[in-house]
Design a protein around this motif. Structure first.
Motif, PDB file in Angstrom:
ATOM      1  N   ILE A 131       0.759  -1.201  -0.106  1.00 30.29           N
ATOM      2  CA  ILE A 131      -0.253  -0.020   0.009  1.00 30.29           C
ATOM      3  C   ILE A 131       0.854   1.251   0.002  1.00 30.29           C
ATOM      4  N   ILE A 132       0.328   2.378  -0.897  1.00 31.20           N
ATOM      5  CA  ILE A 132       0.947   3.585  -0.771  1.00 31.20           C
ATOM      6  C   ILE A 132       0.867   4.579   0.541  1.00 31.20           C
ATOM      7  N   GLY A 133      -0.336   4.504   1.205  1.00 33.91           N
ATOM      8  CA  GLY A 133      -0.549   5.325   2.266  1.00 33.91           C
ATOM      9  C   GLY A 133       0.008   4.797   3.696  1.00 33.91           C
ATOM     10  N   LYS A 134      -0.469   5.491   4.599  1.00 35.16           N
ATOM     11  CA  LYS A 134       0.209   5.173   6.070  1.00 35.16           C
ATOM     12  C   LYS A 134      -0.265   3.544   6.346  1.00 35.16           C
ATOM     13  N   LYS A 135       0.414   3.008   7.035  1.00 32.45           N
ATOM     14  CA  LYS A 135       0.050   1.571   7.312  1.00 32.45           C
ATOM     15  C   LYS A 135      -0.501   1.851   8.668  1.00 32.45           C
ATOM     16  N   SER A 136      -1.545   0.794   9.130  1.00 30.69           N
ATOM     17  CA  SER A 136      -2.066   0.669  10.255  1.00 30.69           C
ATOM     18  C   SER A 136      -1.431  -0.474  11.141  1.00 30.69           C
ATOM     19  N   GLN A 137      -1.236  -0.250  12.478  1.00 30.55           N
ATOM     20  CA  GLN A 137      -0.659  -1.142  13.420  1.00 30.55           C
ATOM     21  C   GLN A 137      -1.560  -2.353  13.426  1.00 30.55           C
ATOM     22  N   ALA A 138      -2.835  -2.242  13.196  1.00 30.91           N
ATOM     23  CA  ALA A 138      -3.811  -3.461  13.256  1.00 30.91           C
ATOM     24  C   ALA A 138      -3.581  -4.403  12.162  1.00 30.91           C
ATOM     25  N   CYS A 139      -2.659  -4.257  11.183  1.00 32.58           N
ATOM     26  CA  CYS A 139      -2.566  -5.433  10.073  1.00 32.58           C
ATOM     27  C   CYS A 139      -1.301  -5.318   9.736  1.00 32.58           C
ATOM     28  N   LYS A 140      -0.777  -6.672   9.382  1.00 32.95           N
ATOM     29  CA  LYS A 140       0.409  -7.231   8.676  1.00 32.95           C
ATOM     30  C   LYS A 140       0.265  -8.060   7.584  1.00 32.95           C
ATOM     31  N   ALA A 141       1.111  -7.665   6.568  1.00 32.39           N
ATOM     32  CA  ALA A 141       1.188  -8.179   5.319  1.00 32.39           C
ATOM     33  C   ALA A 141       1.069  -9.802   5.280  1.00 32.39           C
ATOM     34  N   GLY A 142       0.091 -10.263   4.640  1.00 31.60           N
ATOM     35  CA  GLY A 142       0.116 -11.793   4.571  1.00 31.60           C
ATOM     36  C   GLY A 142       0.810 -12.417   3.447  1.00 31.60           C
ATOM     37  N   HIS A 143       0.386 -13.626   3.112  1.00 33.00           N
ATOM     38  CA  HIS A 143       1.340 -14.335   1.817  1.00 33.00           C
ATOM     39  C   HIS A 143       0.359 -14.863   1.029  1.00 33.00           C
ATOM     40  N   PRO A 144       0.055 -13.773   0.016  1.00 32.04           N
ATOM     41  CA  PRO A 144      -0.747 -14.052  -1.042  1.00 32.04           C
ATOM     42  C   PRO A 144      -0.917 -15.701  -1.495  1.00 32.04           C
ATOM     43  N   LYS A 145      -2.085 -16.149  -1.665  1.00 29.51           N
ATOM     44  CA  LYS A 145      -2.628 -17.705  -2.101  1.00 29.51           C
ATOM     45  C   LYS A 145      -2.029 -17.677  -3.349  1.00 29.51           C
ATOM     46  N   PHE A 146      -1.984 -16.665  -4.424  1.00 30.28           N
ATOM     47  CA  PHE A 146      -1.806 -16.959  -5.708  1.00 30.28           C
ATOM     48  C   PHE A 146      -0.600 -15.989  -5.842  1.00 30.28           C
ATOM     49  N   ALA A 147       0.133 -16.371  -7.052  1.00 29.56           N
ATOM     50  CA  ALA A 147       1.222 -15.511  -7.472  1.00 29.56           C
ATOM     51  C   ALA A 147       0.830 -14.156  -7.844  1.00 29.56           C
ATOM     52  N   GLU A 148       1.633 -13.210  -7.521  1.00 31.46           N
ATOM     53  CA  GLU A 148       1.299 -11.907  -8.016  1.00 31.46           C
ATOM     54  C   GLU A 148       1.350 -11.763  -9.382  1.00 31.46           C
ATOM     55  N   LEU A 149       0.321 -10.787  -9.803  1.00 32.15           N
ATOM     56  CA  LEU A 149       0.472 -10.458 -11.159  1.00 32.15           C
ATOM     57  C   LEU A 149       1.010  -9.281 -11.353  1.00 32.15           C
ATOM     58  N   GLN A 150       1.656  -9.246 -12.607  1.00 29.98           N
ATOM     59  CA  GLN A 150       2.242  -7.782 -13.078  1.00 29.98           C
ATOM     60  C   GLN A 150       1.287  -6.594 -13.295  1.00 29.98           C
ATOM     61  N   TYR A 151       1.623  -5.650 -13.039  1.00 34.42           N
ATOM     62  CA  TYR A 151       0.643  -4.475 -13.299  1.00 34.42           C
ATOM     63  C   TYR A 151      -0.106  -4.708 -14.691  1.00 34.42           C
ATOM     64  N   PHE A 152       0.438  -5.171 -15.747  1.00 33.57           N
ATOM     65  CA  PHE A 152      -0.019  -5.220 -17.090  1.00 33.57           C
ATOM     66  C   PHE A 152      -0.801  -6.770 -17.461  1.00 33.57           C
ATOM     67  N   ALA A 153      -0.586  -7.161 -16.510  1.00 36.71           N
ATOM     68  CA  ALA A 153      -0.955  -8.971 -16.721  1.00 36.71           C
ATOM     69  C   ALA A 153      -2.467  -8.993 -16.888  1.00 36.71           C
ATOM     70  N   ASP A 154      -2.691  -9.951 -17.726  1.00 35.20           N
ATOM     71  CA  ASP A 154      -4.408 -10.271 -17.756  1.00 35.20           C
ATOM     72  C   ASP A 154      -4.918 -11.329 -16.909  1.00 35.20           C
ATOM     73  N   PRO A 155      -5.958 -10.800 -16.079  1.00 32.43           N
ATOM     74  CA  PRO A 155      -6.382 -11.651 -14.711  1.00 32.43           C
ATOM     75  C   PRO A 155      -7.410 -12.657 -15.063  1.00 32.43           C
ATOM     76  N   VAL A 156      -8.056 -12.684 -16.357  1.00 29.27           N
ATOM     77  CA  VAL A 156      -9.104 -13.516 -16.586  1.00 29.27           C
ATOM     78  C   VAL A 156      -8.911 -14.493 -17.682  1.00 29.27           C
ATOM     79  N   THR A 157      -7.612 -14.844 -17.947  1.00 32.43           N
ATOM     80  CA  THR A 157      -7.510 -15.847 -18.618  1.00 32.43           C
ATOM     81  C   THR A 157      -8.022 -17.350 -18.263  1.00 32.43           C
ATOM     82  N   ASP A 158      -8.233 -18.144 -19.368  1.00 32.77           N
ATOM     83  CA  ASP A 158      -8.621 -19.615 -18.914  1.00 32.77           C
ATOM     84  C   ASP A 158      -7.976 -20.308 -18.018  1.00 32.77           C
TER      85      ASP A 158
END
Length: 507
Positions: A131-158
């Protein structure tokens, strides 16, 4: 104790703004304490030279940590609150037949008015660290279930069905009948996504421009449609921007024209936001519109409407751009079939206190600025997370979407729908849902309060059948108007909007 250490302690004591903020460590260091100088106030952020002490991992190395660094920045993450129950919904109707334009409105195959209730969809499988804003102490970063998609990647392929299927179900339960996409790979199949969306009664806005190969550059016309680039899209090979753009766009049109739930093709999105010189690139938008219309006719494809999605630039620029894209410069082929506006100006709950207040809201001026529209208009993005709707993780409260009442009641003669931005929580924190692993302790999709608020608004406010307005197409803005607009935005080169670039070679 060395003399210099005593002097430093004396200096800090005499210059501290509050004596309670000072504690002298007689090993030779001076630590500032209290509500003003601490991680509880600063947040656990990167190095900031204006801070009296620091709240990042390197502070232990350099000995400049705030007194509460360990407690504030290494405290165990608060457990995520339980998911609220999903309200039961009736099964949505199947998207049966294509949507057509009559005058300034949209109609379904049975002749009833179609009003889009949409959501923007461009998940990156991010986590809270991004996130680009100020972080909250109530949350910690998790481990995404799926691989990160690049900014211009297509998210709805078969091949990504496992990733998008639960999101699609959640969007259907939200009450949408339209999903807006932003990145499409024309080499990949989208049959599974489009079929699944159709079965849920959902239509799709499909982009024709891409962020990498097949992009529309924000440069002055005609270079935005004919420039030769030595290293095209980071490939290390030369390429013509117009040839590659049109070739890619045609492939997308060919693939998605077979689906009856393709609502429109987006010929461009906020080109003026990419760079200030984008204000000189609108003739290239019209040139692409012209060439896609001709491609549709040449191949006897369904004439799926073309829409441009514009940043809300305020008056008078937004209406000048809309008139230009909606007028005829060369032939009817260069006219967009619909106009979209991305609006983030309703950030105050007080506009919702009575119908009279709508007259003072930022949406009222949109309604009056676009009375000339003879074709459909949509809010292709809307929503605001500032002001009254500002929020932080774990994202309680947030947007209540009071705009929907006025979009469907006061503005339904002008608008044919609105697309809420956006479904997934990304670095801008606009999301309605957190994709699996966005925060620690959140292994599955998590819906926010804002999701349920929008669901309620979609279920409450509807648009009745009505006759479309029949108006003459707007005249093109004058050369003086288009030049003045470009000069207001300090473009490097003022383009002649009355001349469109020719069709690029071999596209």
């Amino acid at each position: 104790m060395p003399l210099i250490t005593l002097w430093l302690a004396w200096f800090a004591a005499t210059t501290a703004s509050n004596a309670s903020d000072l504690a002298v460590n007689f090993t030779g260091s001076v630590n500032l304490r209290g509500s003003q100088h601490g991680c509880a106030n600063y947040g656990c952020v990167r190095y900031d030279r204006t801070h009296a002490c620091q709240c990042n991992e390197l502070c232990t190395k350099y000995g400049n940590c705030c007194f509460d660094f360990e407690a504030a920045c290494h405290a165990p993450a608060a457990p995520a609150p339980p998911l609220p129950p999903t309200p039961p919904i009736t099964k949505p109707p199947k998207a049966n037949g294509s949507i057509t334009i009559r005058g300034n409105m949209l109609f379904d195959a049975s002749g009833h008015r179609f009003f889009a209730k949409g959501v923007a969809y461009n998940p990156r499988n991010a986590n809270y660290n991004q996130i680009i804003g100020k972080k909250s102490q109530a949350c910690k970063a998790g481990h995404p279930k799926f691989a990160e998609l690049q900014y211009f990647a297509d998210p709805v392929t078969d091949d990504l069905q496992q990733e998008w299927s639960s999101n699609l179900e959640a969007m259907a339960k939200l009450g949408v009948n339209l999903i807006r996409l932003y990145n499409i790979d024309p080499q990949a199949s989208h049959q599974k996504f489009m079929s699944a969306a159709a079965a849920l009664g959902i239509y799709v806005l499909v982009p024709l421009t891409r962020g990498d190969w097949g992009y529309l550059p924000a440069t002055a016309s005609p270079s935005c449609y004919n420039a030769e680039v030595a290293d095209y899209a980071g490939t290390g090979q030369p390429g013509n921007v117009g040839t590659n753009l049109l070739s890619s766009a045609k492939q997308i049109v060919d693939q998605f024209s077979v689906y009856t739930n393709t609502l429109m093709f987006v010929v461009g999105n906020e080109i003026e936001q990419l760079d200030t010189n984008g204000y000189s690139a609108y003739p290239c938008v019209k040139a692409l519109t012209r060439d896609i219309h001709r491609h549709q006719k040449a191949k006897s494809l369904r004439m799926i409407p073309l829409i441009y999605s514009s940043k809300d630039q305020g008056s008078p620029d937004r209406s000048i751009v809309a008139k230009y894209l909606s007028c005829e410069v060369e032939t009817e082929d260069d006219i967009v079939d619909a106009f979209g506006l991305n609006v983030y100006s309703w950030c105050d709950q007080s506009y919702h206190e009575g119908s009279l207040n709508f007259n003072y809201s930022p949406y009222y001026s949109i309604m009056t600025d676009f009375t000339f529209m003879s074709s459909p208009m949509l809010l292709t993005e809307f929503g605001c997370t500032a002001g009254a709707f500002q929020w932080t993780c774990p994202y309680k409260g947030g947007r209540t979407w009071p705009q929907l009442k006025y979009i469907t009641e006061d503005m339904n003669h002008l608008l044919s729908g609105a697309v809420a931005f956006e479904f997934s929580m990304e670095n801008n924190e606009f999301g309605l849902a957190m994709t699996p692993g966005f925060v620690e302790g959140q292994p599955e999709l998590r819906l926010t309060d804002s999701y349920y608020a929008l669901q309620q608004q979609f279920a409450t406010h509807h648009v009745a059948d009505s006759a479309p307005a029949t108006k003459n197409r707007p005249s093109c803005p004058s050369t003086q108007e288009t030049r003045a607009l470009q000069e207001r935005h300090a473009v490097h080169s003022v383009a002649d909007w009355s001349k469109l670039p020719p069709t690029p070679p071999s596209a």
